[in-house]
Scaffold this motif. Structure first.
Motif, short mmCIF file in Angstrom:
data_model
loop_
_atom_site.label_atom_id
_atom_site.label_comp_id
_atom_site.label_asym_id
_atom_site.label_seq_id
_atom_site.Cartn_x
_atom_site.Cartn_y
_atom_site.Cartn_z
N TYR A 1 26.63 2.92 18.49
CA TYR A 1 26.69 4.16 19.28
C TYR A 1 26.92 5.36 18.37
N ASP A 2 26.42 6.50 18.81
CA ASP A 2 26.73 7.77 18.15
C ASP A 2 27.95 8.39 18.83
N CYS A 3 28.44 9.47 18.26
CA CYS A 3 29.56 10.18 18.87
C CYS A 3 29.13 10.72 20.25
N GLY A 4 30.07 10.70 21.18
CA GLY A 4 29.78 11.18 22.51
C GLY A 4 30.27 10.23 23.58
N PRO A 5 29.96 10.48 24.85
CA PRO A 5 30.44 9.64 25.95
C PRO A 5 29.66 8.33 26.06
N HIS A 6 30.38 7.25 26.36
CA HIS A 6 29.76 5.94 26.56
C HIS A 6 30.58 5.17 27.58
N LYS A 7 29.93 4.28 28.30
CA LYS A 7 30.64 3.42 29.25
C LYS A 7 30.73 2.03 28.64
N VAL A 8 31.94 1.51 28.52
CA VAL A 8 32.17 0.18 27.93
C VAL A 8 32.98 -0.65 28.92
N ALA A 9 32.37 -1.74 29.40
CA ALA A 9 33.02 -2.63 30.37
C ALA A 9 33.54 -1.85 31.57
N GLY A 10 32.78 -0.87 32.00
CA GLY A 10 33.16 -0.10 33.17
C GLY A 10 34.11 1.05 32.91
N HIS A 11 34.58 1.21 31.68
CA HIS A 11 35.50 2.29 31.33
C HIS A 11 34.75 3.43 30.65
N LYS A 12 35.05 4.65 31.05
CA LYS A 12 34.41 5.82 30.46
C LYS A 12 35.18 6.24 29.20
N LEU A 13 34.53 6.06 28.07
CA LEU A 13 35.15 6.36 26.78
C LEU A 13 34.35 7.45 26.06
N TYR A 14 34.98 7.99 25.03
CA TYR A 14 34.31 9.03 24.24
C TYR A 14 34.55 8.71 22.76
N ILE A 15 33.46 8.54 22.03
CA ILE A 15 33.58 8.29 20.58
C ILE A 15 33.73 9.63 19.88
N LYS A 16 34.91 9.85 19.33
CA LYS A 16 35.19 11.14 18.67
C LYS A 16 34.60 11.20 17.27
N SER A 17 34.60 10.06 16.57
CA SER A 17 34.04 10.07 15.21
C SER A 17 33.65 8.66 14.81
N VAL A 18 32.63 8.59 13.95
CA VAL A 18 32.19 7.33 13.33
C VAL A 18 32.35 7.52 11.83
N ILE A 19 33.24 6.74 11.24
CA ILE A 19 33.60 6.91 9.82
C ILE A 19 32.94 5.80 9.01
N LYS A 20 32.13 6.19 8.03
CA LYS A 20 31.45 5.22 7.16
C LYS A 20 31.90 5.44 5.72
N GLN A 21 32.22 4.34 5.04
CA GLN A 21 32.63 4.40 3.65
C GLN A 21 31.59 3.71 2.77
N PRO A 22 31.46 4.12 1.50
CA PRO A 22 30.44 3.53 0.61
C PRO A 22 30.59 2.02 0.43
N ASP A 23 31.82 1.50 0.57
CA ASP A 23 32.02 0.07 0.34
C ASP A 23 31.75 -0.78 1.58
N GLY A 24 31.19 -0.18 2.64
CA GLY A 24 30.82 -0.95 3.81
C GLY A 24 31.75 -0.83 5.00
N VAL A 25 32.92 -0.21 4.81
CA VAL A 25 33.85 -0.06 5.92
C VAL A 25 33.29 0.95 6.92
N LYS A 26 33.32 0.56 8.20
CA LYS A 26 32.84 1.45 9.25
C LYS A 26 33.83 1.38 10.41
N ALA A 27 34.30 2.53 10.85
CA ALA A 27 35.30 2.57 11.92
C ALA A 27 34.89 3.60 12.97
N TYR A 28 35.18 3.26 14.23
CA TYR A 28 34.93 4.15 15.36
C TYR A 28 36.28 4.62 15.91
N VAL A 29 36.41 5.91 16.11
CA VAL A 29 37.62 6.48 16.69
C VAL A 29 37.28 6.87 18.13
#
Length: 403
Positions: A23-51
């Motif tokens: 997903y990109d940043c923005g509103p999404h529905k996950v298991a019926g819950h309305k959530l908002y992805i504030k940021s997607v953090i990617k690191q050069p060593d492969g770490v990826k985190a969604y806030v």
């Protein structure tokens, strides 16, 4: 009730699975819950985190947000060069190897994972946090939570790890103290058919260990690892119970060899069986090193070709530029041969060396067990010979003599 506490088992699993949806940043529905992805953090060593925050709080300033989830992504396929697949894959191998033999070392990505969580907890200074992830993402969630600043621990509502290696053996003294503070709020879910969870049968762990034994047919390495044994009824996990330590079981590959080996030692298996299992475990680790080495060789061929193709494409798009001008432009934007070819291969080779060290330790460990098995066999034979000559209790205990 706090927002995250109303989540069911299914909701929590789907929250961890969010990272695989890309997903990109923005509103999404996950298991019926309305959530908002504030940021997607990617690191050069492969770490990826969604806030992620509830959609109802998306418009608030960070200091007024009350509920945040930091979700770490699991590994990419080793063939996924664009998604740091090789780095992810070797992180998983090294992480699993370290927890198997108890090396106090963690893959480089965990440092970035911890840095991300500390920064987000500082940014959302009044929020309660859920930290979660699957596979390498679950390991990242666990280690990152153990490495946050001590004053932040009370704001971590829960840590949920799915099908991730047991990293407790790799924690430092301070990290281990934090792990124990978080113990009642940490939940690790392991399918007993998944090879990644072998460390929970061999070593202690912190938190609630949730064992999943699905009656369904084995779905293969990838199938079991990707929630293949997870079934839900009204949002609750079926075939799931909390255990103090996972029982030893027969899986496949390295896991089967390791579990058969330890199980045979615990239940008094035959020395020949112990020797066979020890040899198979060593062979499995050697195979892992060989596969990783082949991956490096593949990268050394493919990455220079990708760089060359990029230059060729640039020449087609801008025929008025010379090759040196194109190379200079690449350099200006950070797309250098060293960064995209030399350094990735060099970093991967360092990880191969670490994996090779793990393999050598496993080989030494299994060789010791093999020797012990031979000693057991010799002692048993000696005792059997002695017992065959005994005709009285006094002879058995060497007390007195026979008439």
């Amino acid at each position: 009730m706090d927002y995250w506490k109303k989540y069911s088992d299914y909701d929590n699993q789907q929250l961890a699975n969010l990272t695989y949806k890309n997903y990109d940043c923005g509103p999404h529905k996950v298991a019926g819950h309305k959530l908002y992805i504030k940021s997607v953090i990617k690191q050069p060593d492969g770490v990826k985190a969604y806030v992620v925050v509830p959609k109802s709080e998306a418009h608030l300033s960070p200091s007024h947000v009350h509920h945040v989830a930091v979700i770490y992504r699991g590994s990419n396929s080793p063939a996924d060069l664009s998604g740091n697949g090789p780095a992810d894959w070797t992180n998983d191998l090294i992480g699993a190897g370290n927890q198997l033999v108890g090396i106090k070392s963690q893959p480089e990505g965990f440092h970035d994972a911890a840095s991300i969580l500390n920064k987000e907890m500082a940014r959302y200074s009044h929020a309660k946090f859920v930290v979660t992830g699957h596979s390498y993402g679950g390991s990242s969630a666990y280690v990152a939570s153990c490495r946050v600043k001590r004053r932040y621990l009370k704001r971590i509502e829960n840590v949920r790890c799915y099908e991730s290696p047991n990293m407790m053996n790799t924690l430092t003294k301070t990290e281990l103290e934090n792990a124990h503070i978080l113990s009642n709020r940490t939940y690790t879910y392991i399918d007993t058919k998944d090879v990644v969870g072998m460390g929970y049968a061999l070593y202690p762990h912190t938190g609630h260990l949730m064992e999943i034994i699905s009656p369904n047919k084995y779905k293969g390495l990838k199938g079991e690892h990707m929630w293949g044994g997870y079934f839900f009824h009204h949002g609750n996990l079926k075939y799931c119970k909390e255990v103090s330590r996972l029982p030893l079981f027969s899986g496949s590959g390295v896991a089967e060899d390791a579990f058969l080996l330890i199980e045979s030692m615990q239940v008094g298996g035959s020395p020949s069986g112990i020797n066979k299992s020890a040899a198979e475990l060593t062979a499995s680790m050697e195979t892992a090193v060989e596969e990783a080495t082949m991956l490096v060789k593949g990268l050394e061929k493919s990455l220079p070709a990708q760089y060359k193709n990029a230059k060729s494409s640039a020449q087609v798009a801008a025929p008025d530029l010379s090759e040196s001008e194109i190379t200079g432009t690449f350099h200006d934007v950070g797309y250098t041969y060293h960064r995209y070819v030399t350094e990735p291969c060099r970093k991967l080779k360092r990880r191969i060396e670490e994996l090779n060290n793990v393999a050598e330790l496993v080989a030494g460990y299994t060789q010791g067990l093999s020797g012990a098995a031979d000693n057991i066999n010799t002692t048993d034979q000696s005792n059997a010979n002695r017992m065959s000559t005994i005709s009285s209790v006094t002879q058995l205990f060497n007390v007195g003599g026979t008439k």
